[in-house]
Design a protein around this motif. Structure first.
Motif, short mmCIF file in Angstrom:
data_model
loop_
_atom_site.label_atom_id
_atom_site.label_comp_id
_atom_site.label_asym_id
_atom_site.label_seq_id
_atom_site.Cartn_x
_atom_site.Cartn_y
_atom_site.Cartn_z
N GLU A 5 117.35 -29.58 39.59
CA GLU A 5 117.48 -29.52 38.14
C GLU A 5 118.27 -30.72 37.64
O GLU A 5 119.19 -31.19 38.30
N SER A 9 109.30 -26.79 35.51
CA SER A 9 109.53 -26.33 34.14
C SER A 9 108.41 -26.77 33.22
O SER A 9 108.08 -26.10 32.24
N SER A 10 107.81 -27.92 33.52
CA SER A 10 106.64 -28.43 32.80
C SER A 10 106.02 -29.51 33.67
O SER A 10 106.66 -30.02 34.59
N SER A 26 107.65 -34.20 35.24
CA SER A 26 107.79 -33.21 34.16
C SER A 26 107.59 -33.89 32.81
O SER A 26 107.54 -35.12 32.70
N LYS A 27 107.53 -33.09 31.77
CA LYS A 27 107.60 -33.61 30.42
C LYS A 27 109.07 -33.88 30.08
O LYS A 27 109.96 -33.42 30.79
N ARG A 28 109.31 -34.60 29.01
CA ARG A 28 110.69 -34.85 28.59
C ARG A 28 111.25 -33.59 27.94
O ARG A 28 110.69 -33.09 26.96
N GLU A 29 112.34 -33.07 28.50
CA GLU A 29 112.88 -31.81 28.01
C GLU A 29 114.34 -31.67 28.44
O GLU A 29 114.85 -32.46 29.23
N PRO A 34 115.05 -30.25 32.84
CA PRO A 34 113.81 -30.02 33.58
C PRO A 34 114.13 -29.66 35.04
O PRO A 34 115.14 -30.09 35.59
N TRP A 35 113.26 -28.85 35.65
CA TRP A 35 113.51 -28.41 37.02
C TRP A 35 112.23 -28.35 37.83
O TRP A 35 111.12 -28.26 37.31
#
Length: 649
Positions: free
Chosen positions: A79, A116-117, A141-144, A147-148
């Motif tokens: 994460e 997570s995405s 992942s997407k930008r968030e 994210p994990w």
């Protein structure tokens, strides 16, 4: 002022069983035994502020990191805990488990991976566990916020270590806030690793940083540099424990570490390619096993070595292995720039003395033995090292690592030059990833090249290396041009005979042949191309994957180097070549689609290429683009007429 060694001993809580019986009065008490001691420093150190490169260093980032679990885990999670929205992307992750014989094996059983995405370009969370050290980014992942990535096993798995390979370029800094957590079947946290949290950073330094410092100081002392060792020890303690953040202490410490690196340099420890100059060993009676461990980038071809024992010669070969005994794995843990493991095993006649000579097995194996350990054993379990090049390599790497702790991403000319010298001395394939780390400090690249050149000159038996777009390579100027021309022609003929395709030199190979009448001296590979139709319903990538399958069925080992590649690295006979697919664009009869500048793909005018013409090179006739000069100008710009060794850099 107390030294850091004495201070660390006094402020570290050690188990009685560890301290008992130890005669070492230095930092080794912190890292004694099979694993690093789970110890905690008693003082709140300014690790994150004083040693920002310990938390995240771009050089350290290009090697794998190993995180100890040593327990049954059901779930492992990665994460990012940065405050702002961020992207989690990395190259690969591996789980190492210990079998009943004590071997550490990379786990390849079932595992459920989720994120997570996911970004559309890389939608498979499981791709990272199928990768290796050669990989580019495999999950994204997407930008968030936070994210994990998570792995869940169908039943608890006894994990010894988790190996994590981050994105190697400058964007790897996205993972500077990474936290690794392992959980048991009940969801209880059983292992955690982080450097971004202040308490965790101090804990990580007590477990790993102090070992690095202790080990390098011990090497300096053993090499006769006790005064230099003491100066570094005292100043490091002052720098890390002082209430005042002193720039003078920082600069002096960097200077001392640089002085130490220069003091312990050695020539490239290469192995000869002939018996007369090979390495010689006398193995006493009673010893049954002999092995050579070469650390080299994973390759499609087997590595080769020759051995003569009491007058009898035989060739040996070895492939990359993911089954390591604990002693080899331990070496990999400490020396994080070591490459893939290749083990050459040889059984001796234990009833007599064995007089052994070893030498490398040819061009593709010559550099593999720069990083090596040579060992003997009576029982095949306990091994005695009789020759190694890794002690000096590790000491130099540790000094560079400590310099980076202080510098972080703001490298100096001195550090950059020493890094180049070190990488070329030990033929480190990770050097390719270093190029991206000069983003924002391009003025240091010439200094890095100078370091590469100075280290490369010390090799006695193997070709010099240079730095090119593929990293640290043997340039074509070190290889006979007629040999290369014949190999190119044979591959072109093979392609025509098997697939009815007309291959021709392209890109840098075409540029050198047409402009200079020879291969570019600084180039490091041979580029060929074929023009093909894009089958209906296929993407350019899927079509290239289909061609790869066809070539492998015809007996040529190939691989697509990146997830977006339209070209193949082909391992044809005794030489490697790149084959690019240039696709005719459906419904655009005047355009083709292929790789051009910066490895990006785009449209190119078809009449620059077709119909093909011919050119002669080294007594061999090759196909060529219809308009060679027009194609070269489209690819390299109007400056193609003037040699520029740094164009791709």
């Amino acid at each position: 002022m107390q030294t850091l060694i004495k201070w660390a001993r006094k402020t570290t809580k050690l188990s009685k069983s560890l301290v008992k019986g130890s005669n070492d009065k230095s930092l080794s008490t912190l890292t004694n035994g099979k694993h690093a001691t789970q110890s905690f420093l008693g003082k709140d150190l300014p690790i994150i502020k004083r040693l920002p490169g310990f938390v995240y260093g771009p050089l350290r980032n290009i090697g794998s990191s190993f995180f100890r679990v040593d327990s049954y885990a059901t779930t492992l999670q990665i994460e990012l805990i940065n405050e702002n929205p961020e992207i989690l992307n990395f190259n690969f992750l591996a789980f190492w488990v210990e079998d009943k014989q004590g071997q550490l094996i990379r786990y390849n059983g079932p595992v459920d991976c989720e994120m997570s995405s996911v970004a559309e370009v890389l939608p498979d969370p499981e791709a990272c566990i199928r990768g290796d050290e050669r990989n580019t980014v495999s999950v994204h992942s997407k930008r968030e916020i936070n994210p994990w990535w998570k792995a869940t096993f169908p039943e608890p798995l006894k994990i010894a270590y988790v190996e994590f390979c981050n994105r190697k370029d400058d964007w790897g800094a996205r993972s500077r806030g990474v936290v690794f957590s392992a959980f048991d079947i009940n969801g209880k946290l059983i292992a955690k690793h982080s450097k971004v949290i202040k308490k965790d950073a101090s804990k990580a330094f007590s477990e790993h940083g102090l070992f690095t410092l202790r080990s390098s100081l011990s090497y300096l002392n053993n090499q006769g540099y006790s005064a230099l060792k003491d100066s570094i020890d005292n100043l490091f303690a002052k720098y890390l424990t002082s209430d005042i953040d002193s720039e003078a202490h920082r600069e002096e410490l960097l200077s001392l570490l640089s002085e130490a690196d220069k003091a312990i340099r050695i020539d490239t420890p290469d192995m000869a390619g002939d018996k007369e100059n090979g390495l010689k060993f006398s193995i006493p009676t009673g010893v049954k096993y002999f092995r050579v461990i070469a650390f080299s980038q994973k390759a499609t071809r087997l590595l080769e070595m020759n051995i003569e024992n009491n007058g009898n010669s035989s060739p040996l070969s070895a492939s990359h292995t993911d089954e390591l005994d604990t002693s080899i794995f331990d070496v990999k843990l400490k020396n994080w720039l070591l490459q893939g493991v290749h083990v050459f095993n040889y059984t001796l006649d234990s009833s007599q003395e064995n007089n052994i000579t070893i030498w490398h097995g040819g061009y593709y194996s010559s550099s593999a033995f720069v990083q090596r350990i040579i060992q003997t054993s009576e029982d095949g379990k306990s091994w005695l090292t009789i020759e190694s090049t890794l002690e000096n390599m590790l000491a130099r790497l540790q000094l560079l690592e400590m310099m980076e702790w202080i510098l972080s991403r703001k490298w100096t000319k001195t550090f950059t030059h020493q890094l180049g010298h070190f990488m070329s001395t030990y033929r480190i394939s990770h050097a390719r990833a270093v190029k991206a780390l000069f983003k924002g400090q391009r003025d240091l690249m010439p200094v890095f090249f100078e370091g590469i050149d100075s280290g490369a000159q010390s090799a006695k038996y193997i070709p010099r290396v240079t730095y090119a777009r593929h990293g640290l390579v043997v340039p074509l100027k070190e290889i006979d041009s007629e040999f290369l021309a014949i190999r190119m022609k044979r591959f072109c003929d093979f392609i025509k005979d098997n697939f009815a395709l007309e291959a021709f030199p392209c890109y840098g190979t075409l540029l050198g042949i047409y402009r200079d009448g020879d291969f570019l001296p600084h180039d490091d590979d041979v580029d060929l191309a074929v023009i093909v139709d894009l089958p209906e319903g296929e993407t350019y990538r899927s079509a290239s994957e289909a061609w790869l399958s066809k070539f492998e069925q015809a007996g040529v080992k190939c691989r697509l180097p990146t997830p977006s590649s339209l070209n193949m690295h082909c391992y044809f006979e005794d030489f490697d070549m790149d084959l690019f697919f240039i696709y005719r664009i459906p419904k655009k009869t005047n355009k083709v689609w292929t790789h051009m500048e910066g490895y990006r793909t785009r449209e190119v005018k078809q009449d620059l290429l077709e119909p093909l013409s011919t050119l002669d090179f080294k007594g061999v006739t090759f196909n060529a683009p219809k308009n060679v000069e027009g194609f070269l100008q489209d690819r390299y710009g109007p400056g193609w007429v003037k040699p520029d060794p740094t164009f791709e850099l």
